[in-house]
Design an enzyme around this catalytic site. Structure first.
Site, PDB file in Angstrom:
ATOM      1  N   CYS A   1       0.813  -1.228   0.000  1.00 55.94           N
ATOM      2  CA  CYS A   1       0.000   0.000   0.000  1.00 55.94           C
ATOM      3  C   CYS A   1       0.844   1.274   0.000  1.00 55.94           C
ATOM      4  O   CYS A   1       0.482   2.262  -0.639  1.00 55.94           O
ATOM      5  CB  CYS A   1      -0.978  -0.003   1.174  1.00 55.94           C
ATOM      6  SG  CYS A   1      -0.234  -0.333   2.783  1.00 55.94           S
TER       7      CYS A   1
ATOM      8  N   ASP B   1      -7.497   5.625  -1.283  1.00 52.69           N
ATOM      9  CA  ASP B   1      -7.189   4.385  -0.583  1.00 52.69           C
ATOM     10  C   ASP B   1      -6.689   3.319  -1.555  1.00 52.69           C
ATOM     11  O   ASP B   1      -7.402   2.936  -2.481  1.00 52.69           O
ATOM     12  CB  ASP B   1      -8.444   3.885   0.134  1.00 52.69           C
ATOM     13  CG  ASP B   1      -8.158   2.748   1.095  1.00 52.69           C
ATOM     14  OD1 ASP B   1      -6.985   2.326   1.188  1.00 52.69           O
ATOM     15  OD2 ASP B   1      -9.105   2.273   1.749  1.00 52.69           O
TER      16      ASP B   1
ATOM     17  N   HIS C   1      -6.143   0.227  -0.742  1.00 54.31           N
ATOM     18  CA  HIS C   1      -6.522  -1.086  -0.212  1.00 54.31           C
ATOM     19  C   HIS C   1      -7.757  -1.659  -0.915  1.00 54.31           C
ATOM     20  O   HIS C   1      -8.789  -1.915  -0.304  1.00 54.31           O
ATOM     21  CB  HIS C   1      -6.769  -1.002   1.297  1.00 54.31           C
ATOM     22  CG  HIS C   1      -5.561  -0.586   2.075  1.00 54.31           C
ATOM     23  ND1 HIS C   1      -5.278   0.739   2.338  1.00 54.31           N
ATOM     24  CD2 HIS C   1      -4.558  -1.306   2.632  1.00 54.31           C
ATOM     25  CE1 HIS C   1      -4.152   0.809   3.031  1.00 54.31           C
ATOM     26  NE2 HIS C   1      -3.696  -0.405   3.220  1.00 54.31           N
TER      27      HIS C   1
END
Length: 441
Positions: free
Chosen positions: A110, A328, A330
């Site tokens: 990430c 994000d 993820h």
């Protein structure tokens, strides 16, 4: 025989771990993000107001990021601007990473993805400008609960079937992007070509200039392997080292006609990407730095901040009140072959912003800035010096600007031979050589 059997077991473990991560980071329930209509929203130096002219000034309702509400104030403009930023997330089913058998970065990559997003924003500023937006930005559907779970279910079945058959193949890439509207002008066509080329530089293959494979390869020199945790400072140095490799590959396309000339023409016009790793507190972010962070994200030459929560990285691009707005990484998506001329762009843009309270921000982060020329840099250093000025005499700024060059300061003085080998410390006598359009500091 024992070594062969051990290798087979390791490959099997890696395969099932990848399947688990694909399911874990695809089966995510995305709730709608609430925005207040009473407060401005700052996005990488641009300010948006969601309140319409006929709204009552005392209203306390929140704006929900759904299609029905994208009609008040500057909401539509904000959505288009946010969605136009390049979104780089976990991917699966790509070629094995250097030094490993991993074919997915789910669960560990990430911070590298956040670093890629910040670098992509700098390239957008350089080649397309801050006012550029993607023509198809408003056509993307928000990633709500139903969309995410449906996609996750399909990917879970595909991943399990691929594992059972012993091979992983790229899955359906989704619909192809719409063709350019005839008669839209040469500039619009050129911008679309720049946009597509820029995204391809971040493809998940060894040939991509700023791709995950290249970053992981450079991480090996810093004792980081695929599957390890990368911090924001490590990623900043990996991106800097990547410049050397990028200079040897194909040169990026020239700027558009309405952009300044390339840095190769004038010595003082070389663009600079400045990455500054900082720590804004001890175990938690010091509240004294909240206003500082807001000031940084309000600057037009800021390319964002990579950081996030502990062990969970994200890319901060703005704020509203006491909440950060971020992208994000993820979310696990399938591999896209960017070597084709018509590869789909939809999965590289996020229509759903997320928010996080400043209090949850991890103190370790890297701040990024972009400067187009030496004159631009001088203006930036002057403006940042004012932002960095502490409010009290007993306070210290997050960082400072110094005159001269890094080689003028003996940064390695007093270090042991072992510490001198630390990859972040360079010999101060070493001259810095650069080529191409960029210098990374």
């Amino acid at each position: 025989m024992e070594n062969k059997g051990s290798d087979e077991v390791e490959k099997l473990k890696t395969k099932f771990l990848s399947v688990w991560h694909n399911v874990k980071y695809s089966w995510a329930l995305k709730s709608k993000t609430a925005f207040s209509r009473n407060s401005p929203v700052l996005l990488l130096g641009k300010c948006y107001h969601f309140k319409s002219d006929d709204d009552d000034g005392s209203t306390e309702t929140c704006y929900e990021a759904s299609d029905e509400d994208f009609i008040v104030g500057d909401v539509d403009a904000f959505r288009k601007d946010f969605t136009s930023r390049v979104w780089l997330t976990y991917r699966s089913e790509f070629p094995p990473l250097p030094g490993s058998t991993l074919t997915s970065d789910c669960g560990w990559g990430c911070m590298l993805r956040a670093g890629q997003m910040m670098l992509a924003q700098a390239l957008i500023l350089h080649f397309l400008g801050r006012d550029w937006t993607w023509s198809e930005a408003l056509t993307l559907q928000p990633l709500d609960t139903e969309t995410w779970t449906t996609t996750a279910a399909k990917r879970m079945v595909a991943s399990l079937e691929a594992s059972l058959h012993g091979s992983l193949r790229p899955s359906d890439h989704g619909p192809l992007p719409q063709a350019l509207v005839p008669g839209s002008g040469a500039e619009a066509h050129a911008q679309e070509m720049h946009h597509r080329a820029l995204v391809s530089w971040f493809g998940d293959s060894s040939s991509a200039q700023f791709g995950l494979h290249r970053l992981v390869h450079l991480g090996l020199t810093m004792r980081k392997r695929a599957g390890d945790w990368y911090g924001p400072a490590v990623v900043a140095h990996i991106i800097k080292e990547e410049q050397t490799y990028a200079e040897r590959s194909d040169a990026p396309p020239p700027p558009l006609n309405n952009q300044p000339a390339s840095a190769s023409a004038l010595p003082d016009s070389r663009a600079v990407i400045i990455l500054i790793p900082v720590r804004l507190g001890g175990e938690k972010t010091n509240p004294e730095y909240f206003d500082f962070t807001k000031s940084i994200l309000s600057l037009e030459y800021c390319i964002g901040i990579i950081g996030g929560k502990p062990k969970q990285a994200c890319y901060f691009v703005g704020f509203q009140d006491d909440s950060l707005i971020y992208m994000d990484p993820h979310y696990c998506q399938s591999f896209v072959d960017v070597s084709t001329s018509d590869f789909p762009l939809q999965s590289y843009h996020c229509p759903s912003p997320k928010k996080m309270p400043f209090s949850k921000m991890d103190p370790s982060c890297t701040i990024g800035f972009y400067s187009r020329s030496i004159q631009d840099y001088e203006r930036i250093s002057q403006e940042l010096s004012k932002v960095l000025q502490p409010s009290a005499k007993d306070k210290y700024p997050a960082f400072t600007f110094m005159q001269g060059h890094g080689r003028d300061y003996d940064l390695s003085a007093g270090l042991t031979p072992e510490k001198r080998e630390w990859p972040f410390i360079r010999d101060p006598r070493r001259t810095v050589t650069t080529a191409g359009d960029f210098v990374l500091l």
